[in-house]
Design an enzyme around this catalytic site. Structure first.
Site, mmCIF file in Angstrom:
data_model
loop_
_atom_site.group_PDB
_atom_site.id
_atom_site.type_symbol
_atom_site.label_atom_id
_atom_site.label_comp_id
_atom_site.label_asym_id
_atom_site.label_seq_id
_atom_site.Cartn_x
_atom_site.Cartn_y
_atom_site.Cartn_z
ATOM 1 N NE ARG A 174 -4.266 -1.546 0.069
ATOM 2 C CZ ARG A 174 -4.489 -2.752 -0.204
ATOM 3 N NH1 ARG A 174 -3.530 -3.249 -0.821
ATOM 4 N NH2 ARG A 174 -5.690 -3.197 0.073
ATOM 5 C CB SER A 252 -9.283 -1.702 3.238
ATOM 6 O OG SER A 252 -9.364 -2.850 2.771
ATOM 7 C CD GLU A 354 -5.687 1.187 1.562
ATOM 8 O OE1 GLU A 354 -6.776 0.439 2.191
ATOM 9 O OE2 GLU A 354 -5.170 1.011 0.756
HETATM 10 N N1 EPU Z 1 -11.619 -10.823 9.211
HETATM 11 C C1 EPU Z 1 -12.225 -11.013 10.509
HETATM 12 N N2 EPU Z 1 -13.348 -10.246 10.662
HETATM 13 C C2 EPU Z 1 -13.460 -9.115 9.428
HETATM 14 C C3 EPU Z 1 -12.785 -8.897 8.236
HETATM 15 C C4 EPU Z 1 -11.441 -9.919 8.262
HETATM 16 O O1 EPU Z 1 -12.122 -11.960 11.286
HETATM 17 O O2 EPU Z 1 -14.575 -8.445 9.530
HETATM 18 C C5 EPU Z 1 -10.360 -11.829 9.110
HETATM 19 C C6 EPU Z 1 -10.414 -12.681 8.022
HETATM 20 O O3 EPU Z 1 -11.356 -13.795 8.323
HETATM 21 C C7 EPU Z 1 -9.234 -13.256 7.255
HETATM 22 C C8 EPU Z 1 -8.473 -11.702 7.694
HETATM 23 O O4 EPU Z 1 -9.202 -11.131 8.817
HETATM 24 O O5 EPU Z 1 -8.805 -14.223 8.267
HETATM 25 C C9 EPU Z 1 -8.144 -10.968 6.543
HETATM 26 O O6 EPU Z 1 -9.555 -10.582 5.854
HETATM 27 P P1 EPU Z 1 -9.636 -10.512 4.304
HETATM 28 O O7 EPU Z 1 -8.898 -11.855 3.703
HETATM 29 O O8 EPU Z 1 -11.015 -10.274 3.875
HETATM 30 O O9 EPU Z 1 -8.748 -9.234 3.924
HETATM 31 P P2 EPU Z 1 -8.074 -8.043 4.563
HETATM 32 O O10 EPU Z 1 -6.600 -8.121 5.047
HETATM 33 O O11 EPU Z 1 -8.777 -7.626 5.327
HETATM 34 C C10 EPU Z 1 -6.915 -7.080 2.205
HETATM 35 C C11 EPU Z 1 -7.174 -5.827 1.618
HETATM 36 C C12 EPU Z 1 -8.206 -5.720 0.758
HETATM 37 C C13 EPU Z 1 -8.337 -7.089 -0.179
HETATM 38 C C14 EPU Z 1 -8.082 -8.237 0.711
HETATM 39 C C15 EPU Z 1 -7.977 -9.500 -0.141
HETATM 40 C C16 EPU Z 1 -5.912 -4.192 2.828
HETATM 41 C C17 EPU Z 1 -6.009 -2.990 3.813
HETATM 42 N N3 EPU Z 1 -6.948 -4.624 2.402
HETATM 43 O O12 EPU Z 1 -8.113 -7.114 3.121
HETATM 44 O O13 EPU Z 1 -8.499 -4.650 -0.283
HETATM 45 O O14 EPU Z 1 -9.519 -6.948 -1.132
HETATM 46 O O15 EPU Z 1 -6.959 -8.195 1.511
HETATM 47 O O16 EPU Z 1 -6.823 -9.688 -0.490
HETATM 48 O O17 EPU Z 1 -4.706 -4.615 2.656
HETATM 49 C C18 EPU Z 1 -9.002 -2.429 -0.482
HETATM 50 O O18 EPU Z 1 -7.936 -2.178 -0.286
HETATM 51 O O19 EPU Z 1 -9.980 -1.740 -0.369
HETATM 52 C C19 EPU Z 1 -9.527 -3.640 -0.164
HETATM 53 C C20 EPU Z 1 -10.672 -4.462 -0.184
#
Ligand code: EPU
Length: 359
Positions: A174, A252, A354
């Site tokens: 990012r 995010s 972000e």
């Molecule tokens: N999780 C929870 N509760 C929640 C959300 C997430 O327990 O409410 C847990 C999930 O179960 C998982 C972990 O947190 O174990 C990560 O969640 P997720 O796979 O949804 O990904 P993220 O790290 O929350 C990042 C990016 C997203 C991208 C996803 C998939 C960032 C800030 N965000 O989210 O990007 O789509 O990975 O690769 O790095 C964006 O930038 O707008 C965005 C959506």
């Protein structure tokens, strides 16, 4: 700057321009001046105009990563250039120059049609091509920096055309040079993508891996296409992330915090389910750094689906801050701070937003 600017076609500069439809949080805000440009010479004329009038320059992409403030001073610029041009090709790769004003998702779909692979996992990310290098957009195991060869644009303060190789862009999670040395002083006009002619599915992200394994079991590995991966990504995104046209949001809202591994290990002894990811080549004072899931931290603090005023952390993904129609910047700040305080109190981690203020 060339003398011909003086004679350039009249610039379509609008005063007191409403930005509420141009940001995905749908926040009310007005630009002192606003202009879209259709060519680099038009852009140069706008820079000249701003210089003469001593107006500050601001750049707007798809408005998906910004917190628009009620009054945005100066001249807001937006690219209306949407060209795609093939620059080079060899047996394995094909290189395209894509104009900054093109919608990101349209480019992803177009690249698949063109048989140019590598960005299919980034389907449906809101925003424009010009914005993608700034925060090195990433999702489902792919970061755009892996496919970028060069970024072209103009330095706002000097009007000078500049180009950055991928290495000079200094991409990391990012982050890029456009959020550091060139923050607020660069307009990206074109991004050069080097893509593969041979499709190689990137399915390291668990939900995609499961879908791909099931698909190969039911069909055959040969039938797995980039279009199929993009469709799965669209399906996963639609199931977790709200459509900003229906529910205002900026994806995010916080970045996943990067913390020392020792701190993560301590937390893991108390919270063994906390998701922790490796950060490639990352260390600070020789200490190994890891990334933790901000969505999980927020969820654990009870914020998933919880509202404060006209703002709410999304029911399906606690990392996404959503607003109701009519919500103000203050509604956003209130929930942002409340979430930050709770996460800090419970885990000792400071969450960083972000989207950046646009003022
Ligand atoms: N999780 C929870 N509760 C929640 C959300 C997430 O327990 O409410 C847990 C999930 O179960 C998982 C972990 O947190 O174990 C990560 O969640 P997720 O796979 O949804 O990904 P993220 O790290 O929350 C990042 C990016 C997203 C991208 C996803 C998939 C960032 C800030 N965000 O989210 O990007 O789509 O990975 O690769 O790095 C964006 O930038 O707008 C965005 C959506």
């Amino acid at each position: 700057m060339p003398e011909s600017f003086q004679q350039a076609a009249p610039l379509n500069i609008k005063a007191q321009y409403d930005l509420s439809d141009l940001n995905t949080l749908s926040l009310a805000g007005e630009a002192e001046y606003f202009a879209r440009f259709n060519s680099i010479s038009e852009l140069l004329s706008l820079l000249e105009y701003a210089k003469n009038k001593q107006l500050k320059l601001k750049v707007l992409g798809g408005g998906s990563n910004m917190i628009v403030q009620p009054q945005v001073n100066g001249l807001v610029l937006q690219s209306a250039m949407q060209g795609i041009k093939k620059l080079a090709e060899d047996d394995a790769t094909v290189t395209y120059a894509v104009d900054a004003g093109l919608n990101w998702h349209q480019w992803v779909l177009q690249s698949i049609e063109l048989g140019a692979y590598g960005i299919e996992n980034l389907a449906l990310i809101p925003g424009t091509v010009g914005a993608c290098p700034i925060q090195n957009i990433g999702a489902y195991g792919v970061e755009v920096g892996q496919c970028i060869e060069e970024v072209r644009g103009l330095q706002l303060s000097s009007g000078q055309c500049m180009s950055f190789t991928a290495a000079q862009c200094d991409f990391s999670y990012r982050d890029s040079i456009f959020k550091k040395q060139y923050k607020n002083d660069f307009i990206i006009t074109q991004v050069i993508f080097k893509l593969s002619k041979h499709f190689k599915p990137q399915t390291a992200y668990a939900p995609l891996k499961q879908m791909a394994e099931q698909f190969v079991e039911d069909n055959s590995a040969q039938l797995l296409s980039a279009k199929q991966i993009a469709n799965w990504v669209i399906e996963v995104r639609n199931s977790k992330l709200p459509d900003p046209k229906i529910i205002p949001n900026a994806g995010s809202f916080f970045t996943n915090p990067i913390i020392p591994k020792s701190q993560a290990d301590e937390l893991l002894s108390q919270f063994p389910n906390m998701p922790v990811y490796a950060v490639q080549g990352s260390s600070k004072n020789k200490e190994v750094l890891v990334k933790v899931a901000a969505g999980w931290l927020i969820d654990q603090c009870g914020w998933k689906g919880k509202s404060l005023g006209l703002a709410k952390m999304h029911d399906q993904q606690a990392l996404v801050l959503t607003l109701q129609a009519g919500a103000s910047q203050q509604d956003l700040i209130n929930i942002q701070q409340a979430v930050q305080v709770d996460v800090n109190n419970k885990f000792g981690i400071g969450l960083q937003p972000e989207p950046q203020p646009f003022c």
